[in-house]
Design an enzyme around this catalytic site. Structure first.
Site, PDB file in Angstrom:
ATOM      1  N   LYS A   1       0.822  -1.221   0.000  1.00 22.52           N
ATOM      2  CA  LYS A   1       0.000   0.000   0.000  1.00 22.52           C
ATOM      3  C   LYS A   1       0.846   1.257   0.000  1.00 22.52           C
ATOM      4  CE  LYS A   1      -4.391  -1.595   1.904  1.00 22.52           C
ATOM      5  NZ  LYS A   1      -5.384  -1.473   2.981  1.00 22.52           N
TER       6      LYS A   1
ATOM      7  N   LYS B   1      -3.358  -9.611  -7.450  1.00 23.26           N
ATOM      8  CA  LYS B   1      -4.681 -10.042  -6.983  1.00 23.26           C
ATOM      9  C   LYS B   1      -5.781  -9.098  -7.459  1.00 23.26           C
ATOM     10  CE  LYS B   1      -4.706  -7.585  -2.617  1.00 23.26           C
ATOM     11  NZ  LYS B   1      -4.928  -7.528  -1.188  1.00 23.26           N
TER      12      LYS B   1
ATOM     13  N   LYS C   1     -10.272  -3.966  -5.475  1.00 23.73           N
ATOM     14  CA  LYS C   1     -11.152  -2.843  -5.806  1.00 23.73           C
ATOM     15  C   LYS C   1     -10.372  -1.547  -5.951  1.00 23.73           C
ATOM     16  CE  LYS C   1     -12.570  -3.153  -1.041  1.00 23.73           C
ATOM     17  NZ  LYS C   1     -13.594  -3.811  -0.246  1.00 23.73           N
TER      18      LYS C   1
HETATM   19  P1  AMP Z   1     -11.158  -6.516   1.995  1.00 30.86           P
HETATM   20  O1  AMP Z   1     -12.070  -6.117   0.915  1.00 30.86           O
HETATM   21  O2  AMP Z   1      -9.736  -6.128   1.753  1.00 30.86           O
HETATM   22  O3  AMP Z   1     -11.667  -6.157   3.350  1.00 30.86           O
HETATM   23  O4  AMP Z   1     -11.130  -8.112   1.955  1.00 30.86           O
HETATM   24  C1  AMP Z   1     -12.186  -8.893   2.428  1.00 30.86           C
HETATM   25  C2  AMP Z   1     -11.865 -10.357   2.302  1.00 30.86           C
HETATM   26  O5  AMP Z   1     -11.725 -10.728   0.927  1.00 30.86           O
HETATM   27  C3  AMP Z   1     -10.555 -10.786   2.988  1.00 30.86           C
HETATM   28  O6  AMP Z   1     -10.743 -12.040   3.610  1.00 30.86           O
HETATM   29  C4  AMP Z   1      -9.598 -10.903   1.841  1.00 30.86           C
HETATM   30  O7  AMP Z   1      -8.567 -11.829   2.103  1.00 30.86           O
HETATM   31  C5  AMP Z   1     -10.487 -11.401   0.722  1.00 30.86           C
HETATM   32  N1  AMP Z   1      -9.967 -11.031  -0.595  1.00 30.86           N
HETATM   33  C6  AMP Z   1      -9.700  -9.765  -1.041  1.00 30.86           C
HETATM   34  N2  AMP Z   1      -9.204  -9.802  -2.305  1.00 30.86           N
HETATM   35  C7  AMP Z   1      -9.172 -11.113  -2.671  1.00 30.86           C
HETATM   36  C8  AMP Z   1      -8.782 -11.806  -3.861  1.00 30.86           C
HETATM   37  N3  AMP Z   1      -8.329 -11.147  -4.935  1.00 30.86           N
HETATM   38  N4  AMP Z   1      -8.876 -13.156  -3.873  1.00 30.86           N
HETATM   39  C9  AMP Z   1      -9.335 -13.838  -2.792  1.00 30.86           C
HETATM   40  N5  AMP Z   1      -9.720 -13.244  -1.645  1.00 30.86           N
HETATM   41  C10 AMP Z   1      -9.651 -11.901  -1.578  1.00 30.86           C
END
Ligand code: AMP
Ligand code: TRP
Length: 328
Positions: free
Chosen positions: A110, A194, A197
Site C-alpha cells: 500500500k 490479486k 477494488k
Molecule cells: P477486503 O475487501 O480487503 O476487506 O477483503 C475482504 C476479504 O476478501 C478478505 O478475507 C480478503 O482476504 C479477501 N480477498 C480480497 N481480495 C481477494 C482476492 N483477490 N482473492 C481472494 N480473496 C480476496
C-alpha cells in the site's frame, strides 16, 4: 467452534472477496457461531467520504445477508459499534513492535511508490494490530480469510502468545482458514496481481453488483495466455485464474473443465464463464436490491449484532484489563 472474520466497507465487493471470503463465511455458519464484522475503523486508514462510508457500511451489511448470512445463526455487526476493538487495539500496540509491522507485505504494497514516510498515516501502519484486536476479543478457533490476510492472522497469533506469556492465559490462539480454491483470485487485466477494488481499471475486477452486460464485457476483455487450448498450469496464469473462478462457481473440478473445453478455444470458454458468473450472482443481486430498499431492517440487524458482540467483547476486555493491572 467460534469463527470470526471481517470485511472493510470501502466500496464495491468483487468476485475475489466473494470466492476468497464471503462464500466461505456463509458455509461456515453451520459449523459454529460466527462473528462477521464490518470493519469501518479499518476503512478509514485511507481517506473516506463520510456520507459514502455510511452508505458503504449499510451496503456491505446487505451484501453479507444477500450472500446468505443468517442473522439468527451468526452475529453481524459494525466494528466501531463495539468500542472494545479500539481499546484492545491500543493495548496490543504496547506489545507489538515497529519491526513486526514493517514486515507486513500489505503495508509495503500500500505504501510502495510513496516517497518517504511523511504522508503515510500511523493508522495504515497500525492496521494489523487493530485486526488482531478484532479477532482476539471473540476468542475464535478459526479466522476464514483470503490469502492476502494470512500474514495478519499470523501476527495476531504471535501477539496473543506474547500477551499470554507476559500476563497469563487470556487469549485463544486462532487458526487461519483459507479456501482450497479461490483464496487468491487474480485481476482480469493482470493475472500476476490479486483482484482488487483499488485497481486502476474497473476491468480488473467483477463487482458483485455488475450487471450481465458489464460481466460479459469484462470477461471478453480479460487477458489470456499464449496458445489456444483452455488449460491451467504454472505458465498459464490467466487461464488458471479464469478456470479457478469457473470451477468454484460451478463446483466442477479444473480437470473436468479442461476436458469439457478441449478443442473449443478461448471464445467459447469465455462465453460459458460469463454465463456461469451471471447465473451465480443473480440470486445474490436480487436479494441485495431488496435489502437495500429496507435500511431500517439492516440497521436493526446491526444493532442486535453489536449488542451480542459487545457482551462477548466486554468479558474478554475485562480479563485483559485485570491481567495487565489496570485499576478497576
Ligand atoms: P477486503 O475487501 O480487503 O476487506 O477483503 C475482504 C476479504 O476478501 C478478505 O478475507 C480478503 O482476504 C479477501 N480477498 C480480497 N481480495 C481477494 C482476492 N483477490 N482473492 C481472494 N480473496 C480476496
Ligand atoms: N484486514 C482485513 C482485509 O482487508 C479485514 C479485517 C479486519 C479482518 N479485521 C479482521 C479479517 C479480522 C479477519 C478478521 O481483508
Amino acid at each position: 467452534m467460534t469463527i470470526l472474520s471481517g470485511i472493510q466497507p470501502s466500496g464495491v465487493l468483487h468476485l475475489g472477496n466473494y470466492l476468497g471470503a464471503l462464500k466461505q463465511f456463509i458455509a461456515l455458519q453451520n459449523e459454529g457461531h460466527a462473528y462477521y464484522c464490518i470493519v469501518d475503523l479499518h476503512a478509514i486508514t485511507v481517506p473516506q467520504e463520510p456520507e459514502q462510508l455510511r452508505q458503504n457500511t449499510l451496503s456491505l451489511a446487505a451484501m453479507y445477508l444477500a450472500a446468505g448470512l443468517d442473522p439468527q445463526k451468526s452475529t453481524l455487526f459494525v466494528q466501531s459499534h463495539v468500542k472494545e476493538h479500539a481499546e484492545l487495539g491500543w493495548i496490543l500496540n504496547t506489545i507489538a513492535t515497529m519491526g513486526e509491522l514493517e514486515r507486513m507485505t500489505q503495508f509495503k504494497d500500500k505504501t510502495s511508490g510513496v516517497k518517504g514516510q511523511g504522508s503515510v498515516t500511523v493508522g495504515l501502519f497500525d492496521y494489523p494490530v487493530l485486526m488482531a484486536a478484532d479477532i482476539l476479543l471473540y476468542q475464535p478457533h478459526i479466522v476464514p480469510v483470503g490469502e492476502d490476510q494470512q500474514q495478519h492472522v499470523e501476527l495476531t497469533r504471535e501477539l496473543a502468545k506474547r500477551f499470554n506469556h507476559r500476563f497469563g492465559e487470556t487469549f485463544r490462539i486462532p487458526e487461519v482458514r483459507l479456501q482450497k480454491e479461490g483464496a487468491r483470485i487474480m485481476g482480469l487485466d493482470n493475472p500476476n496481481k490479486k483482484m482488487s477494488k483499488s485497481a486502476s481499471s474497473p476491468n480488473n475486477y467483477i463487482a458483485l453488483t455488475d450487471d450481465a452486460e458489464t460481466i460479459k464485457k469484462k470477461i471478453a476483455k480479460a487477458v489470456t495466455d499464449s496458445g489456444t487450448e483452455v488449460i491451467s498450469g504454472k505458465d498459464k496464469p490467466a487461464l488458471t485464474n479464469l478456470l479457478t473462478i469457473m470451477s468454484v462457481l460451478s463446483s466442477k473440478s479444473i480437470p473436468q473443465l479442461e476436458k469439457h473445453f478441449a478443442g473449443k478455444g478461448y471464445a467459447a470458454f469465455k462465453k460459458e464463464l460469463a454465463e456461469t458468473v451471471i447465473e451465480s450472482l443473480a440470486p445474490l443481486q436480487n436479494e441485495y436490491q431488496k435489502l437495500m430498499g429496507t435500511p431500517q431492517t439492516l440497521k436493526k440487524i446491526l444493532e442486535d449484532g453489536a449488542h451480542r458482540a459487545r457482551s462477548v467483547a466486554t468479558k474478554t476486555m475485562e480479563q485483559a484489563r485485570e491481567k495487565i493491572g489496570l485499576l478497576k
